[in-house]
Design an enzyme around this catalytic site. Sequence first.
Site, PDB file in Angstrom:
ATOM      1  N   LYS A  16       0.811  -1.215   0.000  1.00 12.75           N
ATOM      2  CA  LYS A  16       0.000   0.000   0.000  1.00 12.75           C
ATOM      3  C   LYS A  16       0.844   1.265   0.000  1.00 12.75           C
ATOM      4  O   LYS A  16       0.546   2.224  -0.695  1.00 12.75           O
ATOM      5  CB  LYS A  16      -0.881   0.029   1.256  1.00 12.75           C
ATOM      6  N   ARG A  91     -11.185   2.650   9.075  1.00 11.07           N
ATOM      7  CA  ARG A  91     -10.713   1.351   9.555  1.00 11.07           C
ATOM      8  C   ARG A  91     -11.884   0.528  10.106  1.00 11.07           C
ATOM      9  O   ARG A  91     -11.763  -0.664  10.297  1.00 11.07           O
ATOM     10  CB  ARG A  91      -9.652   1.581  10.638  1.00 11.07           C
ATOM     11  N   ARG A 130      12.441  -9.304   6.185  1.00 11.70           N
ATOM     12  CA  ARG A 130      13.059  -7.989   6.047  1.00 11.70           C
ATOM     13  C   ARG A 130      14.216  -7.816   7.032  1.00 11.70           C
ATOM     14  O   ARG A 130      14.110  -8.184   8.197  1.00 11.70           O
ATOM     15  CB  ARG A 130      11.987  -6.956   6.411  1.00 11.70           C
ATOM     16  N   ARG A 163      13.525  -5.756  12.659  1.00 12.98           N
ATOM     17  CA  ARG A 163      12.768  -4.889  13.570  1.00 12.98           C
ATOM     18  C   ARG A 163      11.803  -5.720  14.402  1.00 12.98           C
ATOM     19  O   ARG A 163      11.278  -6.721  13.939  1.00 12.98           O
ATOM     20  CB  ARG A 163      11.966  -3.855  12.771  1.00 12.98           C
ATOM     21  N   ARG A 174      -0.887  -8.563  13.727  1.00 17.37           N
ATOM     22  CA  ARG A 174      -1.404  -7.435  12.961  1.00 17.37           C
ATOM     23  C   ARG A 174      -2.409  -7.920  11.919  1.00 17.37           C
ATOM     24  O   ARG A 174      -3.411  -7.265  11.659  1.00 17.37           O
ATOM     25  CB  ARG A 174      -0.249  -6.695  12.273  1.00 17.37           C
TER      26      ARG A 174
END
Length: 224
Positions: A16, A91, A130, A163, A174
Amino acid sequence: MSELNLILLGPPGAGKGTQAALLTEDFGLPHIATGDILRAARDEQTELGLLAKKYMDAGQLVPDAVVIGVILERLGDDDTRDGFLLDGFPRTIEQADALGAQLEANERRLTAVLLIDASDDIVVKRISGRRICRKEGHVYHVDFDPPKHPGRCDIDGSELDQRDDDTESTVRNRLSVYHEQTEPLISYYEDRGLLRRFDGTHAPAQVHDHIRATLATLRLEEHL
Ligand SMILES: [Zn+2]
């Protein structure tokens, strides 16, 4: 030219952010992301901003009514006259209803809701792989864009970290919040004929082309 009033939807890690940047560049639309707008309202010390600050300072979720107020206020700014790109708002269904009512009251309407979709497994793979370099923040991916030497930045040789937000369990968390909270919005906008789906597993440039083609078609239809 008619307004281009867009909403971006989709799970984290589906791309996004990249699409938002490209669309902002294409059309000069203000990119209205909830977190940024809340922080801006706080810093400008608007009435609602100060209210939001109380919750943010306490590490609490800013209540729906405050978020709605801040975003709707932002949509009244001059730079949204030709359109806007909402990201992270609405949301919830309550937020979507409030947005719909405000647009209608101002004789505006949404052009489209762009869903950049990707399966949970792909999202987890993308985000949990990542790695970020400690020194300059250069970004790698253990599978898709690995450094020449494992754990070391190609550019400055510094160590690569994952992270905290990027671990598999955080990402799964999430995603479950996303499914529970935001997914009802997909059928909400589908019922209103506004939803357009894009495959976030394709290359970002390809997704971008597809979005542009869709928007061009929508604009043609508008003038028929
Ligand atoms: Zn580096």
